[in-house]
Design a protein around this motif. Structure first.
Motif, PDB file in Angstrom:
ATOM      1  N   GLU A  94     -93.338  54.431  16.736  1.00 16.42           N
ATOM      2  CA  GLU A  94     -92.468  53.661  17.629  1.00 16.42           C
ATOM      3  C   GLU A  94     -93.279  52.754  18.545  1.00 16.42           C
ATOM      4  OE1 GLU A  94     -88.843  54.543  20.828  1.00 16.42           O
ATOM      5  OE2 GLU A  94     -89.637  56.143  19.548  1.00 16.42           O
ATOM      6  N   THR A  99     -90.452  51.206  13.919  1.00 15.00           N
ATOM      7  CA  THR A  99     -89.293  52.058  13.678  1.00 15.00           C
ATOM      8  C   THR A  99     -88.113  51.228  13.189  1.00 15.00           C
ATOM      9  OG1 THR A  99     -88.646  51.828  15.997  1.00 15.00           O
ATOM     10  CG2 THR A  99     -89.955  53.759  15.398  1.00 15.00           C
ATOM     11  N   PHE A 124     -93.385  60.021  14.751  1.00 15.43           N
ATOM     12  CA  PHE A 124     -92.436  58.939  14.999  1.00 15.43           C
ATOM     13  C   PHE A 124     -92.707  58.245  16.330  1.00 15.43           C
ATOM     14  CE2 PHE A 124     -88.618  58.669  12.135  1.00 15.43           C
ATOM     15  CZ  PHE A 124     -89.211  59.328  11.069  1.00 15.43           C
TER      16      PHE A 124
END
Length: 535
Positions: free
Chosen positions: A332, A337, A328
């Protein structure tokens, strides 16, 4: 993400909280519906006060567990393992849709539960109080299950003994009645909440009765593209789930049941194409014949199936919570995201610590003994705000009473009216305190219940509107300081939601879709190889 914006200090928690947090159209819609919740609160309190007995307290607190997410997630797999695949799919459809769409509406409108006091909240679960009140998910589930069960009994009229059929119908009525009326009795919802929740449940049940079989036939007759199309629709619904103004856990439950729906569609479609499934009475049926298997085998396969599900959750959830954060963080940095307001992004934490009570749907295996022991404990009776939504509504209603008293020439301030209720800062008051005052409370009027709304903080009442002759009139700054002190005390005593992380959304999708796959396809195959199938 600006933390100060998400969790402002008490002095910044203005009475325009929802006006600031919500889009204009959602705020205006909320403002149109909020007076209904406030108007009905003293009537719900009067009903509760009139009916309260220790026996009913226990009954409605216990039966509320039959409408929880955990209860349904435990019972649904058993339907499949006992050969009732068609019924199981129907139940998954109405329950998953009920949880998702009721949560969708809750986060869309952000309407609070009826104020406490005057209501006393009787519950065996603390997580439910953290959600918004409108509509009642318990009522949605109870009514949808009852109507769908009536539909099934109607189809079985020729096969069931008339007396058995009648008893089952009465049981359905009692189930729906106990859950819906229990939400009012326990002070968890108002009439508006349960009426709309029940209507939503009825709509979903009728839709399943009318088009459920056609949908199943359409899905099973097609290729994988139809399954992917259904999954895509579910993922889009998850993506457009409204952002709440407060830290409400509705989205967590919605994602969990949406994942169950995803896993269910794929599992039935794929299992129906294997040699392990029966095509009668419906495609994808798990082989089951009690006469040939015997009760011992039937019980063993249920125990084994439950054990496998808990093992899957126990292994996959912590594994995903370790694997996903680095991924993630990379995503990001690419700006891909899709953050939600109350979920901490991966760039703001290193590892995810172990948290207690981190799942409202299926508990950890180690939590089961504690969960079972809770049924032996007496239900909790709570008075006062329990969530951020409760706290904001308490402050907003008190401010409304202050404005009304200012506008009413010569009328005393509601802030100065005496409230016989305990302080807000006694979150769990012993039940005996209220039972011992039952005679006094029986004589309570609706006006007294109205006066109790927004009251209860002893010694910290708002500014006195009509000061006595020669008395000191608080300045604007003094009034503001008292208001901020009230806010700090109220917010310091509510139940703080746990920290949630961005990776939990994907984790829930994988874990709960996997649970659905195990219940419908994985475990039945294991049963065959473990010698627990039909010979």
């Amino acid at each position: 993400m600006d933390k100060e914006k998400d969790r402002p200090d008490a002095g910044l928690r203005s009475l325009d909280h929802y006006k600031i947090r919500l889009p204009r159209w959602r705020y205006l819609l909320r403002e149109q519906l909020l007076p209904i919740v406030r108007w009905e609160t003293p009537y719900v309190a009067w009903l509760q006060d009139t009916l309260r007995t220790p026996a009913l307290d226990t009954y409605f607190a216990m039966t509320a567990n039959l409408g929880t997410h955990t209860f349904f997630m435990i019972m649904l797999p058993i339907l499949f393992w006992c050969g009732h695949t068609s019924v199981g799919r129907g139940m998954v459809h109405i329950l998953a849709s009920g949880v998702f769409f009721s949560g969708f509406i809750k986060d869309l409108l952000c309407l609070p539960r009826p104020l406490s006091p005057p209501l006393q909240r009787i519950t065996m679960s603390g997580s439910a109080a953290l959600e918004y009140g409108f509509p009642s998910t318990h009522s949605t589930n109870a009514v949808s299950v009852a109507i769908y069960s009536f539909h099934l009994l109607q189809q079985q009229d020729s096969q069931l003994n008339p007396h058995v059929n009648l008893c089952l119908r009465v049981l359905c009525y009692c189930y729906a009645f106990s859950i819906v009326v229990g939400r009012l009795y326990c002070g968890m919802h108002g009439f508006f909440d349960v009426i709309v929740g029940s209507a939503l449940g009825a709509i979903l049940a009728v839709a399943q009765c009318r088009w459920g079989e056609q949908f199943d036939e359409w899905l099973l007759a097609g290729d994988i593209q139809r399954v992917l199309f259904v999954i895509l629709i579910i993922l889009v619904l998850i993506r457009i789930h409204p952002e709440p103004a407060d830290d409400c856990p509705c989205f967590d439950d919605s994602v969990s049941f949406a994942a169950v729906m995803i896993g269910c569609q794929y599992a039935v479609w794929h299992f129906a194409r294997t040699s392990y499934a029966w095509s009668e009475p419906s495609k994808g049926t798990v082989p089951f014949d009690l006469a040939r298997m015997g009760w011992s085998v039937a019980v063993l396969r249920i125990l084994l199936g439950v054990l496998i599900i808990f093992a899957w959750r126990g292994v996959m959830k912590p594994t995903l919570l370790k694997i996903l954060p680095p991924i993630f963080r990379i995503i990001e940095t690419r700006g891909l995201t899709l953050p939600r307001r109350f979920f901490k992004p991966a760039s703001e934490y290193g590892t995810i610590p172990r948290q207690e009570n981190d799942d409202n749907v299926i508990p950890r295996a180690r939590d089961i003994p504690h969960l079972l022991s809770s049924f032996r404990r007496r239900r909790a009776v709570s008075v006062g705000p329990q969530s951020e939504a409760d706290a904001y509504e308490t402050l907003a209603y008190r401010n409304k009473k202050r404005r009304d008293s200012l506008n009413a020439a010569g009328s005393p301030s509601p802030a100065n009216e005496h409230s016989p209720e305990p302080s807000y800062f006694e979150p769990d008051v012993p039940e005996e305190t209220y039972i011992s005052n039952r005679t006094r409370k029986r004589s309570s009027s609706l006006e007294m219940f109205r006066a109790q709304m927004g009251e209860g903080v002893e010694g910290l009442s708002p500014a006195v509107v009509n000061s006595p002759p020669g008395g000191h009139t608080p300045t604007r700054q003094e009034v503001q300081e008292m208001d901020e002190l009230q806010e700090k005390r109220i917010f310091s005593n509510i139940q703080t939601p746990r920290v949630r992380y961005d990776v939990e959304v994907v984790t829930k999708l994988i874990v709960y879709s996997g649970i659905a796959w195990l219940a419908i396809e994985g475990n039945p195959i294991v049963f065959q190889y473990a010698g627990l199938g039909v010979d």
